[in-house]
Motif scaffolding. Structure first.
Motif, mmCIF file in Angstrom:
data_model
loop_
_atom_site.group_PDB
_atom_site.id
_atom_site.type_symbol
_atom_site.label_atom_id
_atom_site.label_comp_id
_atom_site.label_asym_id
_atom_site.label_seq_id
_atom_site.Cartn_x
_atom_site.Cartn_y
_atom_site.Cartn_z
ATOM 1 N N PHE A 51 -8.631 2.471 -6.680
ATOM 2 C CA PHE A 51 -7.583 2.045 -5.766
ATOM 3 C C PHE A 51 -6.773 3.235 -5.251
ATOM 4 O O PHE A 51 -6.919 4.351 -5.746
ATOM 5 N N CYS A 52 -5.943 2.978 -4.284
ATOM 6 C CA CYS A 52 -5.083 3.996 -3.679
ATOM 7 C C CYS A 52 -4.410 4.827 -4.773
ATOM 8 O O CYS A 52 -3.914 4.285 -5.759
ATOM 9 N N SER A 53 -4.392 6.142 -4.595
ATOM 10 C CA SER A 53 -3.743 6.993 -5.597
ATOM 11 C C SER A 53 -2.254 6.677 -5.630
ATOM 12 O O SER A 53 -1.647 6.330 -4.608
ATOM 13 N N ALA A 54 -1.675 6.793 -6.812
ATOM 14 C CA ALA A 54 -0.258 6.452 -6.991
ATOM 15 C C ALA A 54 0.631 7.233 -6.024
ATOM 16 O O ALA A 54 1.580 6.682 -5.473
ATOM 17 N N GLU A 55 0.294 8.477 -5.779
ATOM 18 C CA GLU A 55 1.142 9.313 -4.914
ATOM 19 C C GLU A 55 1.093 8.888 -3.445
ATOM 20 O O GLU A 55 1.972 9.251 -2.660
ATOM 21 N N ASN A 56 0.084 8.116 -3.052
ATOM 22 C CA ASN A 56 -0.052 7.695 -1.651
ATOM 23 C C ASN A 56 0.370 6.254 -1.384
ATOM 24 O O ASN A 56 0.296 5.786 -0.240
ATOM 25 N N ILE A 57 0.793 5.532 -2.412
ATOM 26 C CA ILE A 57 1.104 4.104 -2.251
ATOM 27 C C ILE A 57 2.180 3.861 -1.191
ATOM 28 O O ILE A 57 2.004 3.041 -0.291
ATOM 29 N N VAL A 115 -6.919 -4.292 2.809
ATOM 30 C CA VAL A 115 -6.050 -3.117 2.706
ATOM 31 C C VAL A 115 -5.012 -3.273 1.597
ATOM 32 O O VAL A 115 -4.664 -2.282 0.938
ATOM 33 N N THR A 116 -4.536 -4.502 1.353
ATOM 34 C CA THR A 116 -3.593 -4.674 0.245
ATOM 35 C C THR A 116 -4.316 -4.627 -1.098
ATOM 36 O O THR A 116 -3.750 -4.184 -2.095
ATOM 37 N N ASN A 117 -5.586 -5.037 -1.120
ATOM 38 C CA ASN A 117 -6.360 -4.884 -2.352
ATOM 39 C C ASN A 117 -6.569 -3.400 -2.652
ATOM 40 O O ASN A 117 -6.422 -2.965 -3.787
ATOM 41 N N ASP A 118 -6.890 -2.623 -1.639
ATOM 42 C CA ASP A 118 -7.067 -1.187 -1.837
ATOM 43 C C ASP A 118 -5.754 -0.529 -2.269
ATOM 44 O O ASP A 118 -5.746 0.375 -3.096
ATOM 45 N N LEU A 119 -4.645 -1.007 -1.745
ATOM 46 C CA LEU A 119 -3.329 -0.453 -2.105
ATOM 47 C C LEU A 119 -3.045 -0.651 -3.590
ATOM 48 O O LEU A 119 -2.617 0.273 -4.266
ATOM 49 N N HIS A 120 -3.267 -1.852 -4.091
ATOM 50 C CA HIS A 120 -3.084 -2.180 -5.518
ATOM 51 C C HIS A 120 -1.843 -1.480 -6.083
ATOM 52 O O HIS A 120 -1.951 -0.638 -6.982
ATOM 53 N N PRO A 121 -0.666 -1.798 -5.560
ATOM 54 C CA PRO A 121 0.505 -0.977 -5.874
ATOM 55 C C PRO A 121 1.094 -1.124 -7.275
ATOM 56 O O PRO A 121 1.913 -0.299 -7.684
ATOM 57 N N PHE A 122 0.662 -2.130 -8.019
ATOM 58 C CA PHE A 122 1.292 -2.387 -9.313
ATOM 59 C C PHE A 122 0.340 -2.093 -10.474
ATOM 60 O O PHE A 122 -0.872 -2.108 -10.333
ATOM 61 N N ARG A 123 0.934 -1.890 -11.621
ATOM 62 C CA ARG A 123 0.179 -1.575 -12.829
ATOM 63 C C ARG A 123 -0.692 -2.752 -13.276
ATOM 64 O O ARG A 123 -1.738 -2.590 -13.854
ATOM 65 N N ARG A 175 1.785 -2.281 10.555
ATOM 66 C CA ARG A 175 0.740 -2.922 11.350
ATOM 67 C C ARG A 175 0.918 -4.442 11.341
ATOM 68 O O ARG A 175 0.746 -5.111 12.365
ATOM 69 N N LEU A 176 1.256 -5.001 10.189
ATOM 70 C CA LEU A 176 1.489 -6.444 10.097
ATOM 71 C C LEU A 176 2.610 -6.867 11.054
ATOM 72 O O LEU A 176 2.478 -7.858 11.787
ATOM 73 N N ARG A 225 3.236 5.676 1.332
ATOM 74 C CA ARG A 225 2.789 6.011 2.683
ATOM 75 C C ARG A 225 1.814 4.966 3.218
ATOM 76 O O ARG A 225 1.921 4.510 4.350
ATOM 77 N N GLN A 226 0.852 4.562 2.376
ATOM 78 C CA GLN A 226 -0.114 3.543 2.797
ATOM 79 C C GLN A 226 0.563 2.196 3.052
ATOM 80 O O GLN A 226 0.255 1.511 4.017
ATOM 81 N N ALA A 227 1.489 1.841 2.180
ATOM 82 C CA ALA A 227 2.210 0.572 2.340
ATOM 83 C C ALA A 227 2.974 0.560 3.659
ATOM 84 O O ALA A 227 2.994 -0.451 4.373
#
Length: 196
Positions: A90-96, A131-139, A106-107, A98-100
């Motif tokens: 999933f998206c690296s923690a440091e990029n969450i 894209v939100t699955n790839d983001l996977h922002p939570f532990r 866009r939404l 920016r990606q979000a």
């Protein structure tokens, strides 16, 4: 649960892969049981009376906090470690952040998918799901947060979805495939699940 972590001990009890929790449960199976009951109840409560309606990343984090704050101190907070699951990194923690920002901008630009015919609407939901699955922002708890947010978003447009009617195993396969760029099965599932 089942995430591969860097480092393995992040937010876990020493020597285990069990997340530190407010009930001090050290057994993964028991924690899963408690989590399922609590989060299912909180999800139903959110759907009945949503606590946010901005459909931005703050809203997304608020859903997670609401669903998981009975269990985890870090509910609603972005993860600080990189994770992968079933071969998907999933998206690296440091990029969450920016990606979000890009995803939720866009939404908003797309007017939250309002006033779209069914086929185009499903295409947009599939893309947002991916894209939100790839983001996977939570532990932990990404899928449940994603589905609660999507349900609210979908209902806000006048469409509806009932995740209980979706085959969970098939959705997992579709999610894994979509992470590899193949969205046919996910599109089929959501096309059938989204109704007027």
């Amino acid at each position: 649960m089942g995430y591969s972590l860097d480092p393995i001990s992040d937010n876990c009890y020493p020597g285990t892969a069990v997340l530190i929790n407010k009930f001090d449960i050290h057994d993964e199976a028991k924690l899963n049981e408690v989590e399922t009951v609590l989060v299912s109840a909180r999800s139903a409560e959110w759907m009945e009376h949503p606590k946010a309606d901005s459909f931005d990343f703050t809203h997304y984090k608020a859903v997670h906090h609401f669903l998981f704050s009975d269990l985890y101190d870090w509910a609603g907070q972005i993860r600080t470690v990189d994770i992968s699951k079933k071969g998907t990194r999933f998206c690296s923690a440091e990029n969450i952040e920016r990606q979000a920002e890009l995803i939720f901008h866009r939404l908003k630009e797309r007017n939250y998918f309002k006033n779209l015919p069914h086929g185009k609407f499903v295409d947009e939901i599939v893309d947002f799901y991916c894209v939100t699955n790839d983001l996977h922002p939570f532990r932990e708890g990404n899928g449940r947060t994603q589905r609660a947010f999507l349900t609210q978003l979908i209902r806000d447009t006048g469409y509806d979805i009932n995740w209980a009617e979706v085959d969970g195993d098939l959705l997992m396969i579709a999610t894994i495939q979509s992470a590899q760029g193949v969205t046919d099965l996910l599109k089929k599932i959501l096309n059938e699940a989204v109704s007027c």
